[in-house]
Write a protein that holds these residues in place. Structure first.
Motif, PDB file in Angstrom:
ATOM      1  N   TRP A   1      30.796  31.732  39.485  1.00 59.16           N
ATOM      2  CA  TRP A   1      30.535  33.175  39.506  1.00 59.16           C
ATOM      3  C   TRP A   1      29.047  33.556  39.423  1.00 59.16           C
ATOM      4  CZ3 TRP A   1      33.367  36.343  41.835  1.00 59.16           C
ATOM      5  CH2 TRP A   1      33.201  37.715  41.667  1.00 59.16           C
TER       6      TRP A   1
ATOM      7  N   GLN B   1      36.625  46.253  46.759  1.00 56.50           N
ATOM      8  CA  GLN B   1      36.412  44.914  47.300  1.00 56.50           C
ATOM      9  C   GLN B   1      35.090  44.797  48.053  1.00 56.50           C
ATOM     10  OE1 GLN B   1      39.139  46.833  48.682  1.00 56.50           O
ATOM     11  NE2 GLN B   1      37.724  47.469  50.267  1.00 56.50           N
TER      12      GLN B   1
ATOM     13  N   GLN C   1      32.157  45.433  47.052  1.00 59.28           N
ATOM     14  CA  GLN C   1      31.151  44.836  46.172  1.00 59.28           C
ATOM     15  C   GLN C   1      31.363  43.339  46.002  1.00 59.28           C
ATOM     16  OE1 GLN C   1      31.549  47.087  42.576  1.00 59.28           O
ATOM     17  NE2 GLN C   1      30.421  48.841  43.393  1.00 59.28           N
ATOM     18  N   ARG C   2      32.522  42.849  46.422  1.00 57.00           N
ATOM     19  CA  ARG C   2      32.846  41.425  46.268  1.00 57.00           C
ATOM     20  C   ARG C   2      32.813  40.683  47.596  1.00 57.00           C
ATOM     21  NH1 ARG C   2      37.427  43.099  42.062  1.00 57.00           N
ATOM     22  NH2 ARG C   2      36.058  43.327  40.265  1.00 57.00           N
ATOM     23  N   SER C   3      32.347  41.350  48.635  1.00 56.67           N
ATOM     24  CA  SER C   3      32.099  40.734  49.949  1.00 56.67           C
ATOM     25  C   SER C   3      33.347  40.179  50.629  1.00 56.67           C
ATOM     26  CB  SER C   3      31.036  39.646  49.835  1.00 56.67           C
ATOM     27  OG  SER C   3      29.833  40.178  49.346  1.00 56.67           O
TER      28      SER C   3
ATOM     29  N   GLN D   1      27.558  35.783  48.807  1.00 57.89           N
ATOM     30  CA  GLN D   1      27.513  37.143  49.333  1.00 57.89           C
ATOM     31  C   GLN D   1      26.354  37.338  50.308  1.00 57.89           C
ATOM     32  OE1 GLN D   1      27.789  39.004  45.337  1.00 57.89           O
ATOM     33  NE2 GLN D   1      29.465  40.182  46.245  1.00 57.89           N
TER      34      GLN D   1
END
Length: 129
Positions: free
Chosen positions: A88, A12, A14-16, A95
């Protein structure tokens, strides 16, 4: 106030977002209605997803600041969008904003059938201090 981040995994990062945030000894809590790309005159944006995301982030930040909080106080953030596929490619904008403010929040991203008028993205937040 004490915050404890609970992350059983690393993916997670990497997905902020984080899996959970525990908060103790809270002075106050702020619940913010969904912020969108509506201007100061109350007009909904008809711009593209990236422009609307930037406007929604600015509006969220303005409400946070006016309430006497910091964006870093965000512990929960829900993102509603009419198209995750359209959002996306612009997620790095989100981010970067999260990193800029040092936010570690629980996050839910939901695709919805529609939002108000021409809106494409909405941000709903909970803050504590």
């Amino acid at each position: 106030m004490e915050k404890r981040i609970i992350n059983p995994w690393k993916w997670q990062d990497q997905r902020s977002y984080v899996q959970a945030v525990e908060v103790k000894n809270v002075e106050s809590t702020l619940y913010i209605s969904g912020q969108t790309a509506i201007n100061a005159d109350g007009l909904s944006s008809a711009e593209d997803m990236k422009s609307q995301l930037l406007d929604a982030l600015r509006n969220l930040e303005q409400v946070v600041t006016q309430a006497g909080y910091r964006c870093g106080d965000i512990v929960r953030l829900n993102i509603y969008t009419t198209s995750t596929a359209e959002l996306w490619p612009h997620f790095p904008v989100f981010q970067d904003w999260i990193a800029k403010h040092g936010i570690k929040q629980a996050l839910t991203l939901l695709e919805v059938k529609s939002l108000f008028e021409t809106l494409k993205v909405e941000l709903e937040a909970t803050l504590v201090k």
